[in-house]
Design an enzyme around this catalytic site. Sequence first.
Site, PDB file in Angstrom:
ATOM      1  CD  GLU A 134       0.699   2.808  -0.612  1.00 57.85           C
ATOM      2  OE1 GLU A 134      -0.218   2.043  -0.263  1.00 57.85           O
ATOM      3  OE2 GLU A 134       1.740   2.418  -1.191  1.00 57.85           O
ATOM      4  CD  GLU A 192       2.731  -4.435   2.211  1.00 60.62           C
ATOM      5  OE1 GLU A 192       2.968  -4.036   1.061  1.00 60.62           O
ATOM      6  OE2 GLU A 192       2.115  -3.760   3.071  1.00 60.62           O
TER       7      GLU A 192
END
Length: 431
Positions: free
Chosen positions: A70, A142
Amino acid sequence: MEKNYYPSINETLYTEVLPNGLEVMLLPKEDFHKTYGLFTTNYGSIDSEFVPIGQKEFITVPDGIAHFLEHKLFEKEDEDVFQKFGRQGAASNAFTSFTRTSYLFSSTDNVMQNVETLIDFVQTPYFTEESVQKEKGIIGQEIQMYQDEPNWRLFFGILNNMYPKHPLHIDIAGTIESIEPITAEDLYTCYNTFYHPSNMNLFIVGKMNPEEMMTFIKENQDAKEFPKATEIKRHFPKETADDIIKEDGITLSVNRPKAIVGLKGLDTPPVDGFERLKYQTTIQLLLQLLFGMSSENYLAMYNSGLIDDSFSFEFSFDRSFHFADFSSDTDEPERFANQIINYLLKSEDSPELTKQNLDLAKKKMIGKHLKSLDSLEYIANQFSGMKYGDTTLFDLVTVINSIELNDIKAVHQSFIRPEALSRFFIYPEER
């Protein structure tokens, strides 16, 4: 192009499956100035074991690769997709869930241009080993951020208890170790398998002319070549109630303990679209009756100080899994878990399960649903997750009205089972 009118919500949905297999759904809303587009593939973090397109044997790819893919789709050889949307007056984003990856934009101007950009960038992959290596550091940060988030750790703690073999228990972004071996070739393997138009849908809602929009999208797809659609073969480990870890916990830097109870769905849900949405909605109503803010169970726990405003419960329902979870910050985590389990196991004869209470809960659910339909973002983001064959989000009012008390009691008997329960705790480090 098929036209479906939903009288209960006064909406008309235009649908067409294009020759390449892409399902396009258009919901015109003339009273809105904004248009919202969502391009979704039926591919998420749990799809780590599959047969690649053109091959015969199953392979296993690194955890977190769907989320990694993504990220990388936004980067092209000669441009940044976010900047391109920005120049066209649109905001753009994307997200990966356990079962889907979606790319989106919202804008008030240049709608056709933004639709074209959305479709084209998703359908034009560009991965290099250099850019893949660079992205690992970004995604690693992240991952670490979520590892430091107590509620995230609590949720995945109970998932690991309920689904110790199934990839559902693995963080959507993977781990720092799991993303390290990802290569550009791996990304192309996953992309070519799961990003075929026949495994995707395009949903556009807002101000538009549906006939013009559908023609525009068809012309875009007709100008492209795609390989012949093939059935995607996925594999998931078999699990039984015996595999459920009944209790576990960790220590973290938190001020108060956290507790969560998981209830794993052990039965196979209905296959029929309407019945499937009804099954999902019936369990949601059951849990609302038992643990909603006006229920005796909730009030007893709140008034005794066992829970506070952090208490919540959710029902998650998707392909290959469904479960409920109940969580709260609490000074007495073990007592909280025991109380939730006690309420669940003794709820068959609960005074909350009455026709009067059900009718009220149904009215509240319908009211909340109708209010949510004023949000283009809500419609787009919920639609693909609540589409079961020909039954969609727009059938929800009909589904809710069809639910009777005997449906609540039937689903109670099949869903709430002692062997399906698990507990997970987070304790302060000083404990």
